[in-house]
Structure formats: structure tokens, C-alpha cells
Design an enzyme around this catalytic site. Sequence first.
Site, PDB file in Angstrom:
ATOM      1  N   GLY A   1     -64.412  21.930  36.222  1.00 32.94           N
ATOM      2  CA  GLY A   1     -64.046  23.010  37.128  1.00 32.94           C
ATOM      3  C   GLY A   1     -65.106  24.078  37.328  1.00 32.94           C
ATOM      4  O   GLY A   1     -66.297  23.796  37.471  1.00 32.94           O
ATOM      5  N   ILE A   2     -64.645  25.328  37.338  1.00 32.58           N
ATOM      6  CA  ILE A   2     -65.524  26.470  37.601  1.00 32.58           C
ATOM      7  C   ILE A   2     -66.637  26.557  36.571  1.00 32.58           C
ATOM      8  O   ILE A   2     -67.796  26.814  36.904  1.00 32.58           O
ATOM      9  CB  ILE A   2     -64.714  27.776  37.613  1.00 32.58           C
ATOM     10  CG1 ILE A   2     -63.659  27.755  38.719  1.00 32.58           C
ATOM     11  CG2 ILE A   2     -65.632  28.982  37.802  1.00 32.58           C
ATOM     12  CD1 ILE A   2     -62.668  28.902  38.631  1.00 32.58           C
ATOM     13  N   GLY A   3     -66.297  26.359  35.305  1.00 31.87           N
ATOM     14  CA  GLY A   3     -67.302  26.465  34.257  1.00 31.87           C
ATOM     15  C   GLY A   3     -68.407  25.446  34.408  1.00 31.87           C
ATOM     16  O   GLY A   3     -69.595  25.756  34.250  1.00 31.87           O
TER      17      GLY A   3
ATOM     18  N   SER B   1     -57.985  36.961  37.325  1.00 33.29           N
ATOM     19  CA  SER B   1     -57.161  36.386  38.385  1.00 33.29           C
ATOM     20  C   SER B   1     -56.423  37.492  39.130  1.00 33.29           C
ATOM     21  O   SER B   1     -56.093  38.537  38.549  1.00 33.29           O
ATOM     22  CB  SER B   1     -56.140  35.406  37.797  1.00 33.29           C
ATOM     23  OG  SER B   1     -55.176  35.025  38.755  1.00 33.29           O
TER      24      SER B   1
ATOM     25  N   GLY C   1     -65.659  26.923  28.752  1.00 34.82           N
ATOM     26  CA  GLY C   1     -64.937  26.066  29.688  1.00 34.82           C
ATOM     27  C   GLY C   1     -65.871  25.351  30.643  1.00 34.82           C
ATOM     28  O   GLY C   1     -65.543  25.160  31.817  1.00 34.82           O
TER      29      GLY C   1
ATOM     30  N   TYR D   1     -49.259  34.244  31.507  1.00 32.40           N
ATOM     31  CA  TYR D   1     -50.570  34.088  32.132  1.00 32.40           C
ATOM     32  C   TYR D   1     -50.993  35.375  32.840  1.00 32.40           C
ATOM     33  O   TYR D   1     -52.137  35.838  32.696  1.00 32.40           O
ATOM     34  CB  TYR D   1     -50.545  32.927  33.123  1.00 32.40           C
ATOM     35  CG  TYR D   1     -51.829  32.768  33.887  1.00 32.40           C
ATOM     36  CD1 TYR D   1     -52.962  32.234  33.278  1.00 32.40           C
ATOM     37  CD2 TYR D   1     -51.932  33.173  35.219  1.00 32.40           C
ATOM     38  CE1 TYR D   1     -54.155  32.101  33.971  1.00 32.40           C
ATOM     39  CE2 TYR D   1     -53.116  33.042  35.925  1.00 32.40           C
ATOM     40  CZ  TYR D   1     -54.223  32.498  35.294  1.00 32.40           C
ATOM     41  OH  TYR D   1     -55.407  32.372  35.983  1.00 32.40           O
TER      42      TYR D   1
END
Length: 299
Positions: A23-25, A155, A19, A181
Site C-alpha cells: 500500500g501507501i508505505g 485520517s 508499513g 479507529y
Amino acid sequence: MPQADDPSESRQRCVVVTGASSGIGKATAMAFARMGWHVIGTGRDRKRCEEAEADIRAAGTATARLDMLRGDFSEMHEVRRVARDIGALTDKVDVLVNNAGGVRDGFYGTSEGLEATFATNHLAPFLLTRELLPLLERAAGDTPPGLVRVVAVSSSGHRACAGMRWYDLVMKTAFEPGAAYCQAKLANLLYTRELHRRLIDKGIVALAMHPGRVGSNFASHGDQGMQAYMAANECAAPEQPARTIVWLATDPELGGKGGCYFHDLAEEQPAPQALDELQAEKLWIESERILDRVLEPAT
């Protein structure tokens, strides 16, 4: 970071970040590139991958190396192909960051008969880690114990899932996007505990983290409720959780914290259901069973 006399100092260290196209990746990949690592990133969308590749290269040191690979992590055959491509780029992986994931707005069946949320968030990192294990073990062979790491991006949503839905893990009946999720994020933590138990004797440490609410395209495929929630709440920049991921991947003192859960540069206690070692082992066995069915050769 490793000491100057560490064997790992004689070679460029390698990190795989899933990913990494946004974003974060992407922020994590950029941080490792600034440290001069060999960064192998994965992403699904061609345009985002190309844009991320340019940005990560621009951020990296003169000695950093970057390879970007594309693959749809809701499809297990794609995950296996990406793992083969990684093996063609390096013979050692020092850090694997299982970051790719997301939430959907409904039930989406994959071509392999899986549900996309469970497939992307849990089965994909399970399979990728399994496929890359020889490269992780090879890196551990010439690195001080505990410096080879597998980091899972989970999460706090795991707290909303009381337990795994063993009778229907892919939620083909009574599907609800948020519940799917949260179950997948609980699976990340259970998997991290079992992975650590199985790999600690090999000098490999498994850790998990909660990124918090982050300003990214995370909820772009989520339902209206999820998108409204993200829009109405303050979100951190992707660089903030990326800092925690890099810390988890490199801080020598965390070598003794395998199986633990972190947020914002600190350890946190996960929900009790994430600490159940019997459930963690059961999830491992069930995941292997699902993957064996999906990936068995056609006759």
C-alpha cells in the site's frame, strides 16, 4: 531538497517507513529509493515483506540502499526491538514516516493487555519515535533546521471522534471498531502537535497527513461495513498519497509548518478537537504512562 552546499549532501539521507510491505508505505519507500535514499522499511507479514523488498530494490537507483525489517506493531516489545534493529543499521534518521496502522473488526487484546487498534495506530508510532529520537537528533545536528521530519499518516476519520475517551483509551468497555479507529486517528493529530512543540527547538518538524481512500489492504481486517464501504467507493492508487508524504518529508518550505495537517499536496484545517493543546499534552503523558506499565522490566 537540500541545497548543494548543505552538510547533509555529504552523506546519504535515511528514511524509515513503517508499513512498507504494501500500500501507501510500499509506494512511499519506492519513491525514496528512486531518489537514492537509504530506505528502512518495516512490515509484519514475511511474504509481503519479501515481495516488497524485491519491488523496492528494482525501483531504486544504483546508489539507493534498502533494509526491510519485520515486526508486529501491535506489540510494544516488538516495536522496541525494531527500533534497536534500526539503530544497528544507521546512526542517523532524517525522516520517519509513521504509516503502519489499520482497522479491525472487533476487540483484539494483545499479549501486553492493550487493544490492537489503539496499540498499532497510536502507541506504536509514539514509541518508535521516542526510541529513534537520538537518531533524529543526530541527523538534525548536521542538517539545516527543519529538514529532519516526522510524518504521521492520520485520517479524516478523526473528525468523527469528538474527543479522546480518557476513562478507557483502549476501549475495553463498549468497543466499536469504527470508533476505535477514529479515536486513534485523532490521537495521531494530537500527538503530532505535541511532538512538534517538544522538538521544534531541536530542528525537527512533525507533520500529519490524510491519505484519502486508497486501494490497498487497509480494510482487510475490518468489519463487513468497512469492507463494503471501501469496495463501493472509488479509491486512489497508493502512489497518490505517497507523493504527498514525500513532499512533506522533503520540501524546504514546509519546515515552518510543524504540527499542521495536509491532504493531496495542500494544507487542511483539522477538526477543532485535533487542535486542543491541553488534550495533546494530556495524551502524551497518558501514552508515556501506558508504555511505562507495558514495558517495565519483569521482576
